[in-house]
Design a protein around this motif. Structure first.
Motif, mmCIF file in Angstrom:
data_model
loop_
_atom_site.group_PDB
_atom_site.id
_atom_site.type_symbol
_atom_site.label_atom_id
_atom_site.label_comp_id
_atom_site.label_asym_id
_atom_site.label_seq_id
_atom_site.Cartn_x
_atom_site.Cartn_y
_atom_site.Cartn_z
ATOM 1 N N ASN B 8 0.832 -1.210 0.000
ATOM 2 C CA ASN B 8 0.000 0.000 0.000
ATOM 3 C C ASN B 8 0.866 1.259 0.000
ATOM 4 N N LEU B 10 4.046 1.543 -0.960
ATOM 5 C CA LEU B 10 4.772 1.682 -2.228
ATOM 6 C C LEU B 10 3.833 2.138 -3.344
ATOM 7 N N LEU B 11 2.634 1.592 -3.324
ATOM 8 C CA LEU B 11 1.648 2.007 -4.332
ATOM 9 C C LEU B 11 1.291 3.487 -4.163
ATOM 10 N N ILE B 13 3.175 5.839 -2.822
ATOM 11 C CA ILE B 13 4.325 6.654 -3.276
ATOM 12 C C ILE B 13 4.361 6.699 -4.808
ATOM 13 N N PHE B 14 4.132 5.536 -5.405
ATOM 14 C CA PHE B 14 4.158 5.419 -6.873
ATOM 15 C C PHE B 14 3.129 6.355 -7.515
ATOM 16 N N ILE B 15 1.909 6.296 -6.996
ATOM 17 C CA ILE B 15 0.842 7.130 -7.585
ATOM 18 C C ILE B 15 1.088 8.611 -7.277
ATOM 19 N N PHE B 16 1.545 8.893 -6.053
ATOM 20 C CA PHE B 16 1.789 10.291 -5.664
ATOM 21 C C PHE B 16 2.817 10.949 -6.586
ATOM 22 N N PHE B 17 3.918 10.273 -6.781
ATOM 23 C CA PHE B 17 4.960 10.874 -7.627
ATOM 24 C C PHE B 17 4.526 10.967 -9.090
ATOM 25 N N GLY B 18 3.694 10.013 -9.487
ATOM 26 C CA GLY B 18 3.130 10.088 -10.836
ATOM 27 C C GLY B 18 2.301 11.349 -11.015
ATOM 28 N N ILE B 21 4.598 14.472 -11.048
ATOM 29 C CA ILE B 21 5.252 14.680 -12.362
ATOM 30 C C ILE B 21 4.251 15.283 -13.350
ATOM 31 N N PHE B 22 3.033 14.753 -13.323
ATOM 32 C CA PHE B 22 2.001 15.271 -14.228
ATOM 33 C C PHE B 22 1.703 16.745 -13.920
ATOM 34 N N ALA B 25 4.461 18.959 -15.142
ATOM 35 C CA ALA B 25 4.387 19.170 -16.599
ATOM 36 C C ALA B 25 3.311 20.191 -16.940
ATOM 37 N N ILE B 26 2.176 20.065 -16.271
ATOM 38 C CA ILE B 26 1.073 21.020 -16.502
ATOM 39 C C ILE B 26 1.521 22.426 -16.103
#
Lengths: 274, 359
Positions: B8, B10-11, B13-18, B21-22, B25-26
């Motif tokens: 949970n 790691l998931l 962290i993975f989604i947060f950083f995703g 980054i988005f 970019a915006i």
């Protein structure tokens, strides 16, 4: 009256035993398969909007298909950005437009290469897993057991996987784009020298919202298509161990094809809208 | 399977950083389009926007300060371009700033370039309309290039003709390139030039050494002093002349009268006429005299005899002498008669001899 799954099994048995062959039969099979997929998709969507969701299973699937795919997607994206920059550089240098290299590479990655390549890698890694896993559950009658025990297998097995795929592909594409951008920066710095600040400016000078938004939206469709197709292929596999392999293979091939078809449709729609 | 909390986290962290980054970019794309800064809308009206589109950059002094936010056709030859410019730049954009449409390099996007105005003018505010200069149209440039290339073709054809004529030895340049005698002449001329220059060199050496008039002029300071004095005298003379001419202009003196007094001029004119008439009369007189002298010279008349005939002159002389003697005799006789008493008795003037004497 035979149930939907029983009819699909019957058709596949007839095909494997050679009772129904020839082009017409194959065409008929294709349309039957397509119709079955459409019905399966409708079933998944119906289940998706029901209140009771298997959230823990969804998180587990998201972890496996998303987080676990990141290293593979990351390495591929880095190499992709690096190679794309190195391959494009001579042409841009001939035109005297090396300053446009970051912009051209980043637009290519954001609009097309990032989403499509990530979706294909995701298909290779996840769709095969979904197909194999569900088909083996079907072969070992675990799905039947779930139906018997009152658990909705579509809701528990398929919806969670489709949701995970639908939501994780966009996140993976974002990572993929970011890592490819870094790879492109390294690619530019191999043969010349440019600061990260200038590289960032040059790159984002060429990027607009109409590059990012449609590309991000289509990744949801990619994830959904991969999830639905691979789950369908596994869910309705033949009885027998050979069916597991066939389901995995078919899931990857069909999902990859779906990714390209969706990409084509989205690009055309984007061109019409923007 | 890994523990639930681990995946949970790691998931997450993975989604947060995703998402980070988005969002980054915006932000970067939005920042470029000034979505996250305070902007002011300014208008510019062009006849032709040359392919300018919404989202193109606005440059002021070469810096990106905004974007094109809207383009709208007002009439058949008016296009209104709405510019979204950063508020922080507005104090530098004055009312007399000028907008034009440029390009980011040869193949780049179109840009709106704002040429700075003068600081004396007031600051541009939201809703104001910028003065515009119509951009240079590429098609017009191509037409000009086409004209130039046609002219170049004509010129090159003419050059070909000229070089052909030169090649066959026509004209002066043809002679230069083909006529060997000309080269000989030129050779001689060049030798003469060399001699002339050497002579000039010698002359200049002599001049520098102070020889001759030029040398004196350059070396002798006394001459220069004299020249200086002469020039000062000249200045003095010119000053005097200036004074004289002033006086003449004012009508002072004889010359002044001559140039200014109209009555004098009238008198002079009349005098001239009289002289003219007199000269005519004099001419007649001289003509008559000429005729007389001709007659005299030809031996006619008494005067000729008087002048030329010596015998006549002698006889005249004798006659005069005799006449003189006669007159003397008559005078003596008359005196004698006067003194005679007989005559005095019959004379009415005997009592008043003084009056007769005075008469």
């Amino acid at each position: 009256m035979l149930s939907f799954s029983t009819r699909v099994f019957k058709q596949k048995i007839m095909r494997t035993t050679g009772q129904d062959e020839g082009f017409t039969a194959q065409l008929k099979d294709f349309f039957v398969d397509f119709g079955s997929l459409a019905r399966f998709t409708g079933k998944v969507i119906r289940e998706l909007f029901k209140k009771t969701t298997e959230f823990r299973e969804f998180l587990r699937q998201a972890y496996y298909v998303g987080y676990k795919s990141l290293p593979l997607v990351g390495i591929t994206a880095f190499i992709l950005g690096l190679v794309l920059t190195l391959q494009t550089r001579p042409v841009m240098a001939d035109l005297g437009a090396e300053a446009w290299l970051p912009g051209m590479v980043i637009v290519s990655i954001i609009r097309e290469i990032g989403p499509v390549i990530t979706a294909l890698i995701f298909t290779g890694r996840v769709a095969s897993g979904f197909g194999a896993e569900l088909s083996s559950m079907r072969v070992t009658e675990q799905i039947d057991a779930m139906e018997v025990s009152g658990i909705n297998p579509v809701k528990y097995l398929v919806v969670t996987r489709v949701m995970a795929a639908t939501l994780m592909v966009p996140v993976l594409v974002i990572y993929s784009d970011g890592i490819a951008f870094i790879g492109s920066f390294f690619g530019v710095n191999i043969q010349s020298s440019i600061t990260f600040q200038l590289f960032l400016k040059n790159a984002f000078d060429s990027v607009h919202f109409y590059d990012i938004i449609p590309a991000t939206i289509k990744t949801f469709f990619f994830g959904f298509a991969i999830g639905v197709i691979s789950c369908y292929k596994g869910y309705y596999t033949d009885r027998g161990t050979a069916g597991v392999g066939l389901a995995a293979n078919s899931a990857v091939v069909s999902s990859s094809l779906a990714v390209f078809v969706i990409d084509l449709i989205v690009v055309q729609l984007t061109e019409l809208i923007i | 399977m890994q523990p639930k909390k681990s995946y949970n986290l790691l998931l997450g962290i993975f989604i947060f950083f995703g998402i980070v980054i988005f969002a980054l970019a915006i932000y970067l794309v939005g920042k470029k389009q000034n979505l996250f800064t305070s902007n002011v809308k300014v208008m510019a009206i062009f006849t032709d926007v040359s392919g300018l589109t919404v989202g193109n950059n606005v440059r002021f002094s070469g810096i990106d300060v905004g974007t094109v936010s809207n383009i709208r056709i007002l009439s058949e030859n008016e296009v209104r371009v709405e510019l979204s410019i950063q508020s922080s730049v507005m104090p530098f954009i004055r009312k007399n700033s000028v907008a034009t449409i440029g390009s980011e390099g040869l193949m780049g996007n179109k840009t709106v370039t704002i040429i700075p105005g003068t600081m004396e003018k007031r600051m541009l505010t939201g809703g104001d309309t910028l003065t515009t200069i119509q951009p240079v149209n590429i098609d017009e440039i191509l037409i000009e290039i086409q004209k130039s290339s046609e002219n170049i073709a004509v010129v090159s054809q003419n050059l070909i003709d000229i070089t052909d004529r030169i090649k066959v030895g026509e004209g002066v340049f043809g002679k230069i390139f083909t006529d060997t005698s000309l080269t000989v002449s030129l050779d001689k001329a060049s030798r003469n030039v060399v001699m002339i220059t050497s002579n000039l060199n010698k002359i200049s050496e002599r001049v520098s050494q102070g020889e001759g008039i030029l040398g004196k002029l350059l070396a002798d300071t006394a001459i220069s002093v004299n020249l200086g004095e002469a020039s000062s005298n000249l200045i003095f003379i010119t000053e005097n002349l200036e004074g004289i001419t002033d006086k003449i202009n004012r009508g002072e003196g004889i010359f002044g009268k001559l140039f200014t007094d109209t009555t004098l001029a009238q008198n002079l004119y009349q005098a001239g006429q009289h002289i003219n008439e007199s000269s005519e009369e004099l001419e007649i007189i001289t003509r008559n005299l000429n005729e007389i002298t001709e007659k005299i010279n030809s031996g006619k008349g008494l005067i000729n005899k008087l002048i030329a005939d010596s015998a006549f002159a002698d006889s005249v002389d004798m006659a005069v002498i005799r006449l003189n003697r006669g007159i003397v005799s008559v005078t003596e006789a008359s005196e004698t008669i006067k003194r005679s008493r007989m005559i005095r008795l019959f004379s009415k003037k005997k009592k008043r001899p003084e009056d007769n004497k005075s008469k």
